[in-house]
Design an enzyme around this catalytic site. Sequence first.
Site, short mmCIF file in Angstrom:
data_model
loop_
_atom_site.label_atom_id
_atom_site.label_comp_id
_atom_site.label_asym_id
_atom_site.label_seq_id
_atom_site.Cartn_x
_atom_site.Cartn_y
_atom_site.Cartn_z
N HIS A 1 -7.13 -4.86 10.05
CA HIS A 1 -6.83 -4.63 8.63
C HIS A 1 -5.54 -5.33 8.23
CE1 HIS A 1 -4.60 -0.53 9.42
NE2 HIS A 1 -3.77 -1.52 9.49
N ASN B 1 -7.30 -3.03 14.28
CA ASN B 1 -8.70 -3.26 13.90
C ASN B 1 -8.84 -4.44 12.93
OD1 ASN B 1 -7.83 -2.28 11.44
ND2 ASN B 1 -9.21 -0.51 11.39
N GLU C 1 -9.68 -2.14 5.20
CA GLU C 1 -10.27 -1.77 6.48
C GLU C 1 -11.55 -2.57 6.75
OE1 GLU C 1 -8.47 -0.07 8.44
OE2 GLU C 1 -8.37 2.06 7.94
N ASP D 1 0.82 -1.22 0.00
CA ASP D 1 0.00 0.00 0.00
C ASP D 1 0.85 1.26 0.00
OD1 ASP D 1 0.94 -0.36 2.60
OD2 ASP D 1 -1.00 -0.93 3.40
P1 PGA Z 1 2.19 -1.85 12.94
O1 PGA Z 1 1.04 -1.80 11.84
O2 PGA Z 1 3.18 -2.85 12.49
O3 PGA Z 1 2.75 -0.46 12.93
O4 PGA Z 1 1.53 -2.24 14.24
C1 PGA Z 1 0.46 -2.97 11.40
C2 PGA Z 1 -0.57 -2.65 10.34
O5 PGA Z 1 -1.31 -1.66 10.50
O6 PGA Z 1 -0.64 -3.40 9.36
#
Ligand code: PGA
Length: 244
Positions: free
Chosen positions: A138, A136, A143, A67
Amino acid sequence: MIRVRIANREQIPVMVTEDLRRQLERKPDSVLGLPTGSTPMMVYRELVAQQAQGKIDFSHVTTFNLDEYVGLDEKHAQSYKYYMYENFFRHVNIDLNNTHIPNGTTKNLEEECRRYENLIEQSGGIDWLLLGIGLNGHIGFNEPGESLIAATHVQKLREETRTANVRFFGSSQNVPTHAITMGMGSILKVMKIVLVAFGKEKAEIVAKAINGPVTTWVPASFLQLHRDVTFVLDQEAASEIKSI
Ligand code: PGA
């Protein structure tokens, strides 16, 4: 099917690197899917260290990032293009021409999404994908919501995601509202997936992804439908999983 491997936090990057090394031994010109965020940082450090020692070779790989934020160009320190260059690409023997990240600054974002999805197809598809997981649920920036989108698309970021990323942007107004992300279908088409998570705060969502129903409200739960997914977790992140 999701396999779970539990290790000490320091061991996790070593295990992931070993898995990728075996992948590259089997297929030196593998197509890799790569994430950003804080979790993969340790993995990139280990990959850089092992490449410096000649134990792993990126000279034939092609990469696709999951992304990119809409509106941030490569000079922006929070763009994923910048992140990848600074944390990984510039330190290893990878051909930058073979590294791909969605362009979040183009005028025609829809066209960019189609171009990116086609490029993945034309490369023969992704062989090995590293993932993190958002609080959450994702993966990439797919999302939670009423529905998921299969192909690469523009995603409106949920407030909790923007809040989780304020730490990188200083204030909430600076956090982008949208991103381009590979879709759930793009992810499920990958041959082999390794998801890394650590820390207590990820325990609940990891358990939902593994043990809960497959639901668009927990996008990572769709990984249950894939035939080769390994979650590599520390004790804390694994603490709420029920046996599978
Ligand atoms: P993080 O993010 O490694 O900074 O916890 C994970 C994500 O949002 O995919």
